[in-house]
Write a protein that holds these residues in place. Structure first.
Motif, short mmCIF file in Angstrom:
data_model
loop_
_atom_site.label_atom_id
_atom_site.label_comp_id
_atom_site.label_asym_id
_atom_site.label_seq_id
_atom_site.Cartn_x
_atom_site.Cartn_y
_atom_site.Cartn_z
N ALA A 167 0.84 -1.20 0.00
CA ALA A 167 0.00 0.00 0.00
C ALA A 167 0.88 1.25 0.00
CB ALA A 167 -0.90 0.00 1.23
N GLN A 168 0.49 2.22 -0.80
CA GLN A 168 1.21 3.49 -0.86
C GLN A 168 1.05 4.23 0.47
OE1 GLN A 168 3.13 4.91 -3.43
NE2 GLN A 168 2.99 2.83 -4.23
N PHE A 169 2.15 4.76 1.01
CA PHE A 169 2.09 5.48 2.28
C PHE A 169 1.03 6.58 2.25
CE2 PHE A 169 6.79 4.34 2.89
CZ PHE A 169 6.49 3.25 3.69
N ASP A 170 0.96 7.32 1.16
CA ASP A 170 -0.02 8.41 1.05
C ASP A 170 -1.45 7.90 1.12
OD1 ASP A 170 1.96 10.35 0.86
OD2 ASP A 170 1.95 10.34 -1.34
N ASP A 171 -1.69 6.71 0.58
CA ASP A 171 -3.05 6.15 0.56
C ASP A 171 -3.51 5.65 1.92
OD1 ASP A 171 -3.08 6.71 -2.15
OD2 ASP A 171 -2.67 4.62 -2.76
N VAL A 172 -2.56 5.37 2.81
CA VAL A 172 -2.93 4.82 4.13
C VAL A 172 -2.55 5.79 5.26
CG1 VAL A 172 -2.94 2.40 3.44
CG2 VAL A 172 -0.79 3.45 4.20
N ASP A 173 -2.38 7.05 4.89
CA ASP A 173 -2.12 8.13 5.86
C ASP A 173 -0.86 7.94 6.70
OD1 ASP A 173 -4.39 9.57 5.04
OD2 ASP A 173 -5.67 8.36 6.35
N ILE A 174 0.18 7.39 6.09
CA ILE A 174 1.49 7.35 6.74
C ILE A 174 2.17 8.65 6.35
CG2 ILE A 174 3.71 6.15 6.92
CD1 ILE A 174 1.36 4.50 8.02
N ASP A 175 2.26 9.59 7.29
CA ASP A 175 2.76 10.92 6.97
C ASP A 175 4.26 11.06 7.25
OD1 ASP A 175 3.05 11.28 9.75
OD2 ASP A 175 1.20 12.42 9.92
N SER A 176 4.78 12.24 6.99
CA SER A 176 6.22 12.49 7.11
C SER A 176 6.73 12.31 8.54
CB SER A 176 6.58 13.88 6.58
OG SER A 176 5.88 14.87 7.30
N LEU A 177 5.91 12.60 9.53
CA LEU A 177 6.33 12.41 10.92
C LEU A 177 6.50 10.93 11.23
CD1 LEU A 177 5.61 15.42 12.26
CD2 LEU A 177 5.34 13.84 14.14
N VAL A 178 5.60 10.11 10.76
CA VAL A 178 5.71 8.66 10.96
C VAL A 178 6.93 8.13 10.21
CG1 VAL A 178 4.58 6.43 10.58
CG2 VAL A 178 3.23 8.38 11.35
N LEU A 179 7.18 8.64 9.02
CA LEU A 179 8.35 8.18 8.26
C LEU A 179 9.64 8.63 8.92
CD1 LEU A 179 7.10 8.63 4.60
CD2 LEU A 179 7.30 6.52 5.94
N GLY A 189 7.96 4.78 -0.94
CA GLY A 189 6.52 4.83 -1.16
C GLY A 189 5.68 3.77 -0.50
N THR A 190 6.26 2.60 -0.23
CA THR A 190 5.52 1.51 0.40
C THR A 190 6.41 0.85 1.46
OG1 THR A 190 6.27 -0.24 -1.09
CG2 THR A 190 4.30 0.99 -1.77
N LEU A 191 5.79 0.13 2.34
CA LEU A 191 6.54 -0.59 3.36
C LEU A 191 7.41 -1.68 2.74
CD1 LEU A 191 7.02 -0.71 6.38
CD2 LEU A 191 5.00 -2.15 6.60
N SER A 192 6.91 -2.32 1.72
CA SER A 192 7.68 -3.35 1.02
C SER A 192 8.94 -2.76 0.38
CB SER A 192 6.79 -4.02 -0.04
OG SER A 192 7.53 -4.95 -0.77
N ALA A 193 8.79 -1.64 -0.30
CA ALA A 193 9.94 -0.99 -0.93
C ALA A 193 10.91 -0.44 0.13
CB ALA A 193 9.48 0.13 -1.85
N ALA A 194 10.38 0.03 1.24
CA ALA A 194 11.23 0.51 2.33
C ALA A 194 12.04 -0.66 2.91
CB ALA A 194 10.38 1.17 3.41
N ALA A 195 11.40 -1.81 3.06
CA ALA A 195 12.10 -3.00 3.57
C ALA A 195 13.19 -3.43 2.60
CB ALA A 195 11.10 -4.13 3.80
N SER A 196 12.93 -3.33 1.32
CA SER A 196 13.93 -3.65 0.31
C SER A 196 15.13 -2.70 0.41
CB SER A 196 13.31 -3.60 -1.08
OG SER A 196 14.26 -3.96 -2.05
N LEU A 197 14.85 -1.43 0.63
CA LEU A 197 15.92 -0.44 0.83
C LEU A 197 16.79 -0.83 2.03
CD1 LEU A 197 17.24 2.44 0.45
CD2 LEU A 197 15.51 3.23 2.06
#
Length: 92
Positions: free
Chosen positions: A35-47, A71-79
């Protein structure tokens, strides 16, 4: 809090996602990792909090803007996975 997964030779993406969702209260454990962070209300403070937590847990530098770009938790985990692998390669 130290996670035991930091000692594993290769980090599994699922383990990285789990470590993040367990350590960052504002990221639900049942969040669809694609899920895209923007679509699930994961904002800059949470990031920003997530970047600090990931840096502490995995002992590699992760910036909040990198997570935003992922952009997503999956892509962040890959990073995180790639950053850890690169750090381990230079430790050898």
């Amino acid at each position: 809090m130290t996670h035991e997964i930091t000692g594993h030779p290769a980090l599994d993406l699922t383990e990285i996602v789990r470590a993040i969702t367990e350590s960052v209260p504002d990221i639900p454990a049942d969040l669809d990792p694609h899920a895209q962070f923007d679509d699930v209300d994961i904002d800059s403070l949470v990031l920003a909090e997530t970047a600090v937590v990931a840096t502490r847990i995995f002992r590699v530098n992760i910036e909040d803007w990198e997570l935003r770009d992922a952009g997503t938790l999956s892509a962040a985990a890959s990073l995180v996975q790639h950053r850890v692998a690169a750090a381990r390669a230079t430790d050898v």
